[in-house]
Write an enzyme that holds these catalytic residues in place. Sequence first.
Site, PDB file in Angstrom:
ATOM      1  N   ASP A  21      49.968 -29.771 -23.300  1.00 47.66           N
ATOM      2  CA  ASP A  21      49.322 -28.333 -23.282  1.00 47.66           C
ATOM      3  C   ASP A  21      49.346 -27.759 -24.689  1.00 47.66           C
ATOM      4  OD1 ASP A  21      50.860 -25.378 -21.842  1.00 47.66           O
ATOM      5  OD2 ASP A  21      51.029 -25.854 -23.784  1.00 47.66           O
ATOM      6  N   ILE A  22      48.184 -26.940 -25.071  1.00 49.32           N
ATOM      7  CA  ILE A  22      48.115 -26.497 -26.515  1.00 49.32           C
ATOM      8  C   ILE A  22      49.135 -25.233 -26.812  1.00 49.32           C
ATOM      9  CG2 ILE A  22      46.384 -25.297 -28.109  1.00 49.32           C
ATOM     10  CD1 ILE A  22      44.306 -26.320 -26.089  1.00 49.32           C
ATOM     11  N   GLU A  64      44.957 -24.508 -20.136  1.00 47.01           N
ATOM     12  CA  GLU A  64      45.128 -24.992 -21.213  1.00 47.01           C
ATOM     13  C   GLU A  64      45.865 -26.247 -21.118  1.00 47.01           C
ATOM     14  OE1 GLU A  64      48.356 -23.108 -21.196  1.00 47.01           O
ATOM     15  OE2 GLU A  64      48.022 -23.472 -23.417  1.00 47.01           O
TER      16      GLU A  64
HETATM   17  N1  LIG Z   1      39.720 -19.091 -23.972  1.00 46.11           N
HETATM   18  C1  LIG Z   1      40.596 -19.509 -22.925  1.00 46.11           C
HETATM   19  N2  LIG Z   1      41.702 -19.307 -22.708  1.00 46.11           N
HETATM   20  C2  LIG Z   1      42.455 -19.779 -21.509  1.00 46.11           C
HETATM   21  C3  LIG Z   1      41.727 -20.654 -20.762  1.00 46.11           C
HETATM   22  N3  LIG Z   1      42.568 -20.945 -19.910  1.00 46.11           N
HETATM   23  C4  LIG Z   1      43.700 -20.485 -20.002  1.00 46.11           C
HETATM   24  N4  LIG Z   1      43.612 -19.518 -21.240  1.00 46.11           N
HETATM   25  C5  LIG Z   1      44.593 -18.746 -21.662  1.00 46.11           C
HETATM   26  O1  LIG Z   1      45.717 -19.398 -22.320  1.00 46.11           O
HETATM   27  C6  LIG Z   1      46.813 -18.756 -22.456  1.00 46.11           C
HETATM   28  C7  LIG Z   1      48.097 -19.519 -22.220  1.00 46.11           C
HETATM   29  O2  LIG Z   1      49.153 -18.857 -22.476  1.00 46.11           O
HETATM   30  P1  LIG Z   1      50.750 -19.220 -22.233  1.00 46.11           P
HETATM   31  O3  LIG Z   1      50.704 -19.969 -20.991  1.00 46.11           O
HETATM   32  O4  LIG Z   1      51.309 -18.159 -22.224  1.00 46.11           O
HETATM   33  O5  LIG Z   1      51.011 -20.145 -23.292  1.00 46.11           O
HETATM   34  P2  LIG Z   1      50.823 -20.257 -24.740  1.00 46.11           P
HETATM   35  O6  LIG Z   1      50.514 -19.227 -25.553  1.00 46.11           O
HETATM   36  O7  LIG Z   1      49.898 -21.554 -24.812  1.00 46.11           O
HETATM   37  O8  LIG Z   1      52.555 -20.832 -25.274  1.00 46.11           O
HETATM   38  P3  LIG Z   1      53.197 -21.914 -25.351  1.00 46.11           P
HETATM   39  O9  LIG Z   1      52.510 -22.759 -24.238  1.00 46.11           O
HETATM   40  O10 LIG Z   1      54.487 -21.596 -25.053  1.00 46.11           O
HETATM   41  O11 LIG Z   1      53.121 -22.638 -26.603  1.00 46.11           O
HETATM   42  C8  LIG Z   1      46.627 -17.568 -21.702  1.00 46.11           C
HETATM   43  O12 LIG Z   1      46.435 -16.441 -22.705  1.00 46.11           O
HETATM   44  C9  LIG Z   1      45.211 -17.670 -20.843  1.00 46.11           C
HETATM   45  O13 LIG Z   1      44.620 -16.565 -20.552  1.00 46.11           O
HETATM   46  C10 LIG Z   1      40.291 -21.035 -20.816  1.00 46.11           C
HETATM   47  O14 LIG Z   1      39.639 -21.715 -20.167  1.00 46.11           O
HETATM   48  N5  LIG Z   1      39.892 -20.419 -22.232  1.00 46.11           N
END
Ligand SMILES: Nc1nc2c(ncn2[C@@H]2O[C@H](COP(=O)(O)OP(=O)(O)OP(=O)(O)O)[C@@H](O)[C@H]2O)c(=O)[nH]1
Length: 151
Positions: A21-22, A64
Amino acid sequence: MQQEYQRFVRSGNTVSLIMFDIDHFKKVNDTYGHQPGDDVIKSVASLVLETKRDIDIAGRYGGEEFGIILANTCADSAKVFAERLRQRVEQTVVDTGEHKIQFTISLGISEASSDIDNYKAWLKQADAALYASKRGGRNQSSVYKEGMEME
Ligand SMILES: Nc1nc2c(ncn2[C@@H]2O[C@H](COP(=O)(O)OP(=O)(O)OP(=O)(O)O)[C@@H](O)[C@H]2O)c(=O)[nH]1
């Protein structure tokens, strides 16, 4: 994933799962907006398609998070693949016109083995390894080891 798992059980071939994951993706959305966030996800998907072999199966698993099943691949070889993908992502710049966005991914690897009795357990191991990469400071890949779930 279930199908690939069952194929493994039947054939006895080596197969590895990578979940990734990102890193800090919430911050990407919060800083640049949702559309640039989507552009980042799309660029990651393209990098995966460019990096994997034709027989490997890749998919987006929730927001993500992505999964890649590497056929005929042991954990060590999956680690080589994971590091190649990680470095490609690290070197990528998504240019939205307004912003140039750089980002990283964290990855977890699990080779299917006889201690796994269903695909959910396989996914759980890859997720535990992914979590170890996050905890270790992100922008890295880890191979599942026994006991990781408890850490
Ligand atoms: N733009 C966009 N955002 C998304 C999508 N799916 C999920 N998100 C966002 O991805 C974010 C995931 O955040 P977290 O799971 O807290 O994790 P993170 O900020 O990547 O932090 P770590 O994984 O701990 O490094 C959330 O804010 C979701 O709203 C999408 O299809 N498009």
